[in-house]
Scaffold this motif. Structure first.
Motif, short mmCIF file in Angstrom:
data_model
loop_
_atom_site.label_atom_id
_atom_site.label_comp_id
_atom_site.label_asym_id
_atom_site.label_seq_id
_atom_site.Cartn_x
_atom_site.Cartn_y
_atom_site.Cartn_z
N TRP A 30 5.97 -1.92 -8.27
CA TRP A 30 5.32 -1.95 -6.97
C TRP A 30 6.25 -1.28 -5.97
O TRP A 30 7.33 -1.80 -5.69
N GLU A 31 5.84 -0.14 -5.45
CA GLU A 31 6.66 0.60 -4.51
C GLU A 31 6.00 0.54 -3.13
O GLU A 31 4.93 1.11 -2.91
N GLY A 33 5.42 1.42 0.59
CA GLY A 33 5.61 2.58 1.45
C GLY A 33 4.75 2.50 2.68
O GLY A 33 3.96 1.55 2.87
N PRO A 34 4.84 3.49 3.54
CA PRO A 34 4.08 3.48 4.80
C PRO A 34 2.58 3.60 4.60
O PRO A 34 1.79 3.17 5.45
N GLU A 35 2.13 4.18 3.48
CA GLU A 35 0.70 4.37 3.22
C GLU A 35 0.10 3.26 2.36
O GLU A 35 -1.06 3.33 1.98
N GLY A 36 0.90 2.26 2.02
CA GLY A 36 0.44 1.19 1.16
C GLY A 36 1.44 0.91 0.06
O GLY A 36 2.61 1.31 0.14
N VAL A 37 1.00 0.22 -0.97
CA VAL A 37 1.85 -0.15 -2.10
C VAL A 37 1.33 0.56 -3.34
O VAL A 37 0.19 0.34 -3.76
N ASP A 38 2.16 1.41 -3.92
CA ASP A 38 1.80 2.12 -5.15
C ASP A 38 2.16 1.26 -6.35
O ASP A 38 3.31 0.84 -6.51
N VAL A 39 1.16 1.02 -7.20
CA VAL A 39 1.34 0.14 -8.36
C VAL A 39 1.21 0.96 -9.64
O VAL A 39 0.30 1.78 -9.78
N THR A 40 2.13 0.73 -10.56
CA THR A 40 2.04 1.29 -11.91
C THR A 40 2.19 0.15 -12.90
O THR A 40 3.15 -0.62 -12.81
N ALA A 41 1.23 0.03 -13.81
CA ALA A 41 1.25 -1.07 -14.78
C ALA A 41 1.13 -0.50 -16.19
O ALA A 41 0.42 0.47 -16.43
N ARG A 42 1.84 -1.16 -17.12
CA ARG A 42 1.84 -0.71 -18.51
C ARG A 42 1.64 -1.93 -19.42
O ARG A 42 2.25 -2.97 -19.22
#
Length: 214
Positions: A30-31, A33-42
């Protein structure tokens, strides 16, 4: 026939139990940032098969798996769920693994928390590793399970730390110079008070200079 049936039942039971216990560990990043939270799941494809074969890579399952992960891996802010603003998209990955990315936006930046419910229906003890990257680049990590399924972040994890204002260099130099003059004048003139004031001014100037550098 009764013995054969019992053997088949036990074999099925232990096979299912072994598969449930072998369900591995999923992962999410979960990163913030100013535009929201970028999620990467595996998650492993074999683990998803415990839900249904319709979730495996051999089927047209991208949308199904993506929606499943976004619904069971979610962030809240002060108890309110964050909204999915970019739906999950499957990313290329090695054979046997499924990786998805999406973006969420939280109603505020207070009391952020990540929640894990992946495979809770079939394997409550399934482990999930969470990594959160804050706006300052700090990394927070936690290993979640069925009983410990929430990672609470600090109160201000969603916003960058405000840097203190640095004092003007000219003012610091002037303060140190004034302290030096008073110290010398007090020493030559025999004024202990002036000398002490000068030393005190130099100390303040050095402290401000250190604050400006750090």
């Amino acid at each position: 026939m009764a013995c054969i049936g019992a053997v088949l039942f036990l074999a099925t039971f232990f096979t299912s139990a072994a598969h449930a216990h072998s369900l591995g560990q999923s992962y999410s990043r979960w990163e913030i940032g100013p535009e929201g939270v970028d999620v990467t799941a595996r998650v492993m494809d074999r683990d998803l098969s415990a839900l249904s074969v319709e979730y495996t890579a051999g089927y047209d399952s991208s949308a199904k798996v993506g929606d499943y992960l976004a619904a069971r891996l979610y962030m809240t802010a002060a108890g309110a769920p964050c909204e999915v603003i970019e739906p999950p998209q499957e990313l290329p990955d090695d054979k046997g693994r499924r990786t998805f990315a999406w973006r969420v936006r939280c109603p505020n930046e207070r009391m952020l928390a990540v929640h894990h419910r992946v495979l809770a229906e079939v394997a409550p003890s399934h482990r999930h590793f969470v990594r959160v990257v804050t706006p300052d680049g700090d990394i927070r990590e936690s290993l979640l399970t069925g009983t410990h399924n929430e990672m609470a972040l600090s109160h201000d994890a969603g916003r960058p730390r405000a840097r203190p204002e640095r004092p003007a260099a000219v003012g610091v130099i002037a303060l140190c110079a004034l302290g030096a003059v008073l110290t010398l004048a007090g020493s030559k003139g025999g004024s202990i008070t002036a000398a002490r004031v000068g030393v005190f001014a130099i100390g303040i100037g050095v402290g401000l200079l250190a604050a400006a550098v750090l």
